[in-house]
Design an enzyme around this catalytic site. Structure first.
Site, PDB file in Angstrom:
ATOM      1  N   LYS A 121       2.371   8.861  -1.563  1.00 52.17           N
ATOM      2  CA  LYS A 121       3.123   7.952  -2.429  1.00 52.17           C
ATOM      3  C   LYS A 121       2.491   7.977  -3.813  1.00 52.17           C
ATOM      4  O   LYS A 121       1.262   8.062  -3.943  1.00 52.17           O
ATOM      5  CB  LYS A 121       3.053   6.543  -1.826  1.00 52.17           C
ATOM      6  CG  LYS A 121       3.883   5.485  -2.540  1.00 52.17           C
ATOM      7  CD  LYS A 121       3.796   4.142  -1.804  1.00 52.17           C
ATOM      8  CE  LYS A 121       4.684   3.079  -2.421  1.00 52.17           C
ATOM      9  NZ  LYS A 121       4.624   1.803  -1.659  1.00 52.17           N
ATOM     10  N   SER A 167       9.338   0.051  -0.254  1.00 50.30           N
ATOM     11  CA  SER A 167       9.192   0.826  -1.471  1.00 50.30           C
ATOM     12  C   SER A 167       8.687   2.249  -1.232  1.00 50.30           C
ATOM     13  O   SER A 167       8.845   3.095  -2.105  1.00 50.30           O
ATOM     14  CB  SER A 167       8.230   0.125  -2.446  1.00 50.30           C
ATOM     15  OG  SER A 167       6.909   0.115  -1.918  1.00 50.30           O
ATOM     16  N   SER A 209       6.726  -2.235   3.086  1.00 51.78           N
ATOM     17  CA  SER A 209       7.057  -0.982   2.396  1.00 51.78           C
ATOM     18  C   SER A 209       6.714   0.298   3.130  1.00 51.78           C
ATOM     19  O   SER A 209       7.124   1.369   2.694  1.00 51.78           O
ATOM     20  CB  SER A 209       6.388  -0.941   1.028  1.00 51.78           C
ATOM     21  OG  SER A 209       7.189  -1.630   0.117  1.00 51.78           O
TER      22      SER A 209
HETATM   23  N1  GLN Z   1      10.225  -5.280  -0.580  1.00 45.59           N
HETATM   24  C1  GLN Z   1       9.034  -6.053  -0.756  1.00 45.59           C
HETATM   25  C2  GLN Z   1       8.824  -6.313  -2.234  1.00 45.59           C
HETATM   26  O1  GLN Z   1       9.631  -5.893  -2.967  1.00 45.59           O
HETATM   27  C3  GLN Z   1       7.849  -5.335  -0.183  1.00 45.59           C
HETATM   28  C4  GLN Z   1       7.385  -4.218  -1.014  1.00 45.59           C
HETATM   29  C5  GLN Z   1       6.116  -3.613  -0.520  1.00 45.59           C
HETATM   30  O2  GLN Z   1       5.737  -3.755   0.656  1.00 45.59           O
HETATM   31  N2  GLN Z   1       5.428  -2.947  -1.420  1.00 45.59           N
HETATM   32  O3  GLN Z   1       7.902  -6.922  -2.666  1.00 45.59           O
END
Ligand code: GLN
Length: 485
Positions: free
Chosen positions: A78, A153, A177
């Site tokens: 990532k 994400s 995410s």
């Molecule tokens: N969708 C959640 C957020 O937008 C989790 C994102 C994540 O785990 N980085 O904060």
């Protein structure tokens, strides 16, 4: 079977048997990226030259009889992991040209085993999102249906596995995410316990929630990747100094007599019928394998999303204060004077979702509101954590859906941030509690899109999750299906 279809453990055996070299494997994955990534957009940056040099070094190491499990395996990261000499954007225009001077700990540990880094994967900007649509580098597409999001994400990390553009990947999970995109792309995704993996060299979003973990094709690969990156790191004071078990050796433990809890708050009205059916089938399978299924309660679940969006945004507003155009990142050309340079650099460098989070977090931390919002959220977080500890007095693991619905279409939730935030309703509580959880392939909806199952473990209970997941995987074929691209 193609080289790019192999799991880590399959490829490792072929490398040891000299049926395959790391250079051949790396070339096969790079060619796969070349042929499918213009449709999937899983990668922000591909690094063929350094990858081939690393593959040559891996082949020398294998020839010398010194191979580790990851030696010569093509891995994607990532783009939140800082990588020495390789551009690291975090999905943002702010870091479009940022080339870090060092490797973070997780990356360094993969490299120490001889893994080959093939590139940097797409993500929501600064990991804020559930669909990978907020990336400055364009949305990633779900390999199972290119009109659907891969989740987020870490959407690039999951899509790259589903599209067979990397043998394994690393993502991060702050509120879901790793698990939610793994679920939406039909992969295995593991969020370890907070403190299990070092966050040194991981661009910070919400520091009390962020955790590093693998996305892989099967459970054994997750055990291999976790084993490689886990463990104490003096460079991250929140990493915990407890021994790292041999995750691979523990996989065959089985589930006989294991107590699995079903939290009543996760099996609600309105759960998508295909998701519900997959959960029912999984529960029946675990029963038939000798597990004991019990109902449990996590009574503060309904407050989790609100609590998360106060804590995560508060921490984000503080963490993202460093992007001011001075030391690194985007600097506005248009500014006259210092204050204007700060303001314009941030206005130009951040996208709308990141700005929304910074404003929410700044508000929650501001004088006069701090007690009512941030402090209260911290108290509710403790209640949520206690819910899990209480449940784990009765059961060994919890079984839940990963997401309330199958993967959604690109654009579907963009106009309504709250709808987007609700897609993490079943993953967020685990981060607030600081414990570990895995998503594993558990079925398909009627449109042919993957559905994931979540196993939640006790703090530092990754072994129990992995062995229960392995028992499930041995009896099912879901993880063997491939997206047709
Ligand atoms: N969708 C959640 C957020 O937008 C989790 C994102 C994540 O785990 N980085 O904060």
């Amino acid at each position: 079977m193609e080289i790019f279809d192999l799991t880590i453990h399959e490829m490792h055996e072929k490398l040891l048997a000299k049926e395959l070299s790391s250079v051949e494997a790396t070339r096969a994955l790079l060619a796969r990226i070349e042929s499918v990534d213009d449709r999937v957009n899983a990668y922000i940056t591909v690094t063929p030259e350094t990858a081939l040099a690393e593959a040559e070094a891996a082949d020398r190491r294998i020839a010398a009889g010194d191979a580790a499990l990851l030696t010569g395996i093509p891995v994607g990261l990532k783009d939140i992991f800082v990588t020495k000499g390789i551009r690291t954007t975090c999905g943002s225009k702010m870091l479009e040209n940022f080339v870090p001077p060092y490797d973070g700990t997780a990356v360094a540990r993969l490299k120490a085993q001889g893994a080959v880094i093939v590139g940097k994967l797409n993500q929501d900007e600064f990991a804020m999102g559930s669909s990978t649509e907020s990336s400055y580098f364009g949305a990633t597409k779900n390999p199972w249906n290119l009109e659907v999001t891969p989740g987020g994400s870490s959407g690039g990390s999951a899509a790259a596995i589903a599209a067979r553009e990397a043998t394994a990947t690393l993502g991060t999970d702050t509120g879901g995410s790793i698990r939610q995109p793994a679920s939406h792309c039909g992969c295995v995704g593991l969020k370890p316990t907070y403190g299990r993996v070092s966050r040194y060299g991981v661009i910070a979003y919400a520091s009390s929630l962020d955790q590093v973990g693998p996305v892989t094709r099967d459970v054994a690969d997750a055990a291999i990747m976790l084993g490689a990156v886990a463990g104490y790191d003096p460079l991250d004071s929140t990493s915990v100094d407890t021994p790292v078990p041999d995750y691979l050796a523990g996989l065959g433990a089985g589930v006989k007599g294991l107590k699995i809890g079903l939290p009543e708050q996760y099996f609600i009205e309105g759960l998508d019928p295909d998701v519900k059916r997959s959960m029912d089938e999984a529960i029946a399978l675990y029963k038939s394998l000798g597990a004991e299924i019990r109902a449990v309660s996590l009574p503060h679940t309904e407050y989790a999303v609100a609590t998360y969006y106060l804590i995560a945004t508060a921490e984000a507003s503080s963490n993202l204060a460093r992007y001011d155009g001075v030391r690194f990142g985007h600097r506005s050309e248009a500014a006259k004077g210092l204050a204007e340079m700060y303001a314009k650099s941030r206005a130009e460098g951040f996208g709308p979702e990141v700005k929304r989070r910074i404003m929410l977090g700044t508000y929650a931390l501001s004088s006069g509101y701090y007690d009512a919002y941030y402090l209260k959220a911290q108290k509710v977080r403790t209640l949520i954590q206690q819910d899990f500890l209480n449940a784990f007095r009765e059961v060994d693991l919890l079984l839940t859906p990963v997401a309330p619905t199958p993967p959604f279409r690109i654009g579907e939730k963009l106009a309504d941030p709250l709808q987007m935030y609700l897609s993490d309703i079943f993953t967020i509580p685990v981060n607030l509690a600081g414990t570990c959880a895995m998503s594993l392939p558990a079925g398909f909806c009627k449109d042919g899109l993957p559905i994931g199952l979540q196993l939640i473990g006790k703090p530092f209970g990754e072994e129990a999750i992995l062995s229960a997941a392995y028992a499930f995987e041995r009896e099912t074929e879901w993880h063997k299906r491939n997206a047709a691209l």
